[in-house]
Enzyme design. Structure first.
Site: not given
Length: 861
Positions: A328, A603, A607
């Site tokens: 990410d 996080d 996700d």
């Protein structure tokens, strides 16, 4: 709602009528209670965890363990109760080690999670009330304020400078400004008329109607994706499972063959059952689960020191085999803290050093520090950013956080870095609205400061430099967010009639990469690992951050393009933007289908499905959501992407050590099985008894095997490519080496047994010879296996002192086994004379020399 059209595409009034709610008074208490009873609470379905009893029982879920349990039962039926207890003891010890480690990881993760109950401010029967978010129902009128969490999916009715941080849900790093107007078809991150459950209000206030609760929210959709995503076996568990199944089938086949041949030759059924049990116990590597668990547990302990909590032991090794890391952007590669990096004022460009909200950094021009006394336009531009501002910087120990909008926090930090004090007290303000598109403040000295988008501020100014628009566009191409600033003086004590403004300058900001991110990405590339950034942010922002951390400067592929893209183009792309949770999940699955071992870091709530689907999911511990942590195999307590690189190195070292141990331990098991089969076929007495086999496996194998758990990593471990996931646990070269040592053990043990018996030795002495041939040969073979491709001998002992300790310990243990009378009675062993030990040592020495010669032949030129 009964209509199929999404709420954001309909007017707020239409949604209110559909749900039967008064836009000012909200629902009545009676109606709310009826809906709560009908629709259920505003909570997500609780994840069903495994209790301690189930987790302990699952430690026995292995074909190898099943064979050992059956062997223990047969042994008990034959009246060999000591043997049965020892076999069961081995199984239980392995289970306890695995259970304890899993329990410790779960406790550490539970302690990490912050358990708080979310509340909401709703309007019921015309009165504002505070109630648990779980009590909200569709149709409830909910009020939002800065600092609060959105408790359900809301169709916004009215907004006042409302901005919501949706990064946990969409990956968008900048808070989304909200506007209640209806929109045509739009992506989740662009639905300004909606506020979604689990997101955070960063600025302003607003009110909205609840249109979805619990599992029906966008957050609930992601929860369903996580629930529907099955747990993925790691490469190590897959290889160990295949290896265990192969060994189990081979052992059972050999045991049945041994029993059948023996009974056909007229030997008693009880004796053949004993032989079959001895073969099963001997051929099964009982020490393998224990050493694998200990090796992984030590890797886990080292990772804790490096800022990581491992929830499942095989996750350490899996990182070592990773071929692709999908990361990410927001909060993982970047700090998730807006930072002003460039200022344009008075026709000059300036840079600001430092990242985050800490007021530490310098203001520079052409690499030289800047004194504000000689740069009045710069001073006024920075002061305007601090004055026209509703945020506040808060220091918590060594950490600085912003209370309010992150963009405004970045402006406060830039002013503080330049050493500016507080602005004159404010007497009036014009808040930012979607119609006004700027913010202005009036101060006691009559100064008016304004900030907003460049084109809007220029409309309010009666003069501005000609190159301002071009400079703003240049910042935009660098994915910097640009704000313009202006000022004026007025004698009025209000802002009803804004005077013409004088343009001051620009401040450009971004969410900066973490300090070690670029180096960590480069190290991963050097190790042959692809790094792909997958984010919900805008393509331009994603592309710029990707270039800054070393992911190339090519175009970013959007989620909309991903579905129709050619697989080759997808494989070559390193930056993916505006990707939804479903698309992120499909991308991970596609990489796995292509044969990759995928690590996924993240996080946010968005996700979580991909974290669970990945071969190894890595969540951030500080900024990560509970959903991300619960879906991950590993949690990084320091939130640093660089920790992934260190984890890969640790995982590769763990796998190397496991392979060394397996290559070292297998000849003992294969050799014991061959010796027993040879004795049955030859019609001779059993060379070893089941209890003697267990002694070998749980002393020699464990004592000599433990040094592999602490064997240092190869210094070039991060300069080699990842191992091919399709390769078996042991290569052809390793298998050949195992078979060579197995043959040496068969020849040495079986040959010396016949020699001793032919020269008058007792059965106990002959069996003791066999046990010691295996023990001493495994000792010398240990030195062979400290390196699988070159000789290390004394250098290996120097770098790992536990090798020498284990060798001395085994010598002492075997002396006790051979000479202590109580051990002779228990294990049917017998003392040996000097010449017998010389013959045993000769077999061990020959084994060492032959293996080193084979290594030399196999070594690449």
């Amino acid at each position: 709602m009964t209509t199929a059209e999404p709420a954001y595409r309909r007017s707020a009034a239409d949604v209110a009528r559909e749900l039967g709610v008064d836009e000012r008074r909200g629902l009545s208490w009676d109606e709310a209670r009826a809906r709560l009873a009908r629709e259920g609470p505003n909570t997500l379905p609780a994840a069903r965890g495994r209790g301690p009893v189930v987790r302990f029982l699952l430690q026995f879920n292995s074909p190898l363990i099943y064979v050992l349990l059956v062997s223990a039962g047969v042994t008990a039926l034959l009246g060999e109760h000591v043997d049965a207890v020892v076999i069961l003891g081995v199984v239980v010890v392995n289970a306890v080690v695995g259970f304890v480690q899993e329990s410790r990881a779960e406790k550490a993760l539970t302690a990490l999670a912050a358990l708080t109950e979310t509340t909401a401010t709703a309007v019921r029967d015309g009165a504002r009330v505070t109630l648990p978010a779980a009590g909200l129902v569709r149709g409830d009128l909910v009020e939002l304020e800065a600092g609060g969490k959105v408790p359900a999916d809301l169709r916004l009715l009215r907004t006042d400078e409302l901005a919501v941080d949706e990064s946990a849900l969409t990956g968008e790093s900048v808070p989304a400004a909200k506007d209640p107007a209806a929109l045509p078809e739009a992506a989740l991150a662009d639905r300004a008329g909606m506020a979604y459950s689990g997101t955070l209000v960063t600025r302003g206030r607003g009110a909205g109607i609840v249109v979805a609760t619990g599992a029906r929210t966008e957050l609930g959709d992601i929860h369903r994706l996580v629930h529907d995503t099955g747990a993925v076996q790691t490469p190590l568990t897959r290889k160990i499972a295949r290896f265990g199944a192969l060994v189990t089938v081979a052992v059972l086949a050999l045991a049945v063959l041994t029993f059948a041949v023996g009974t056909l030759r007229g030997r008693g059924a009880a004796e053949m059952l004993t032989a079959a049990v001895a073969l099963a116990v001997g051929a099964i590597p009982e020490g393998l689960p224990a050493v694998v668990t200990i090796t992984l547990a030590l890797g886990v302990a080292r990772m804790v020191g490096r800022g990581a909590i491992v929830r499942r032991l095989p996750a350490v090794e899996t990182l070592g085999g990773t071929t692709v890391i999908c990361t990410d952007k927001t909060g993982t590669l970047t700090r998730n803290q807006m930072t002003v990096t460039a200022v344009t004022a008075g026709g000059r460009d300036y840079t600001l050093t430092g990242t985050g909200y800490a007021p530490s950094g310098t203001l520079e021009r052409d690499g030289e520090p800047v004194d504000l006394d000689g740069h009045p336009a710069l001073r006024e531009t920075l002061l305007a950013g601090a004055a026209c501002n509703d945020a506040e910087l808060v220091q918590d120990g060594d950490s600085w956080q912003v209370a309010g909008d992150p963009t405004e926090g970045a402006l406060l930090t830039s002013a503080a870095k330049a050493g500016l004090g507080a602005a004159p007290p404010r007497v009036a303000a014009l808040p930012f609205t979607s119609e006004r598109r700027f913010m202005a403040t009036l101060h006691e000295d009559g100064t008016v400061y304004a900030k907003g988008p460049v084109e809007r501020i220029l409309e309010l100014c009666d003069d501005a430099p000609a190159d301002v628009t071009a400079r703003a566009e240049e910042f935009g191409r660098q994915a910097l967010r640009v704000l313009a600033f202006a000022k004026a003086h007025t004698g009025a004590g209000h802002l009803d009639d804004l005077p013409p403004l004088t343009f001051l300058g620009l401040q450009a900001m971004l969410d900066p990469p973490r300090p070690q991110a670029a180096r960590a990405v480069r190290t991963c590339h050097d190790a042959g690992i692809q790094v792909k950034m997958i984010t919900g942010d805008h393509a331009a922002t994603a592309r710029a951050i990707g270039a800054r951390v070393g992911l190339g400067d090519g175009a970013a592929m959007t989620g909309a393009e991903l579905a129709a893209a050619d697989p080759g183009r997808v494989a070559a792309t390193t930056v993916f933007a505006r990707v939804s949770p479903e698309q992120k999940l499909r991308l991970v699955q596609a990489l796995q289908d292509a044969g990759h071992v995928v690590a996924m870091t993240g996080d946010g709530v968005n996700d979580a499905p991909a974290l669970k689907q990945a071969d190894i999911g890595v969540a951030m511990g500080r900024t990560g959501t509970d959903a991300a942590k619960e879906s991950a195999d590993m949690v990084l307590t320091d939130d640093d992407f660089a920790s992934i690189e260190r984890a890969v190195e640790e995982g590769r070292g763990v796998f190397d050590n496991l392979v060394k141990f397996i290559v070292w331990a297998l000849p003992s098991n294969i050799g014991l099985g061959l010796v027993l089969v040879a004795a049955i076929l030859a019609g001779t007495a059993l060379p070893v008894l089941p209890l003697q086999v267990l002694w070998l496996n749980m002393t020699a194998v464990l004592v000599l095997g433990l040094p592999f758990a602490v064997e240092p990593k190869d210094e070039h471990i991060m300069r080699r490519p990842p191992r091919d996931p399709a390769l078996p646990l042991l290569t052809r070269a390793m298998t050949l080496r195992v078979l060579l040592v197995s043959a040496i053990l068969l020849a040495g043990a079986f040959g010396l047994q016949h020699w001793e018996r032919a020269h008058g030795a007792s059965t106990g002495e002959a069996q003791t010879i066999v046990v010691n041939v295996f023990a001493l040969t495994l000792m010398t073979y240990l030195f062979n296996c400290l390196s699988l491709d070159r000789p290390l001998l004394w250098r290996g002992v120097r770098r790992n002192p536990w090798v020498a300790v284990s060798a001395v310990a085994l010598a002492g243990i075997q002396a006790v086994y051979t000479y202590v009378p109580a051990m002779n009675d228990l294990f049917d062993s017998a003392p040996l004379d000097g010449p017998a030990w010389l013959r045993v040592a000769a077999v061990a020495l020959v084994s060492y020399v032959l293996v080193e010669l084979l290594k030399r032949v196999q070594r690449p030129r």
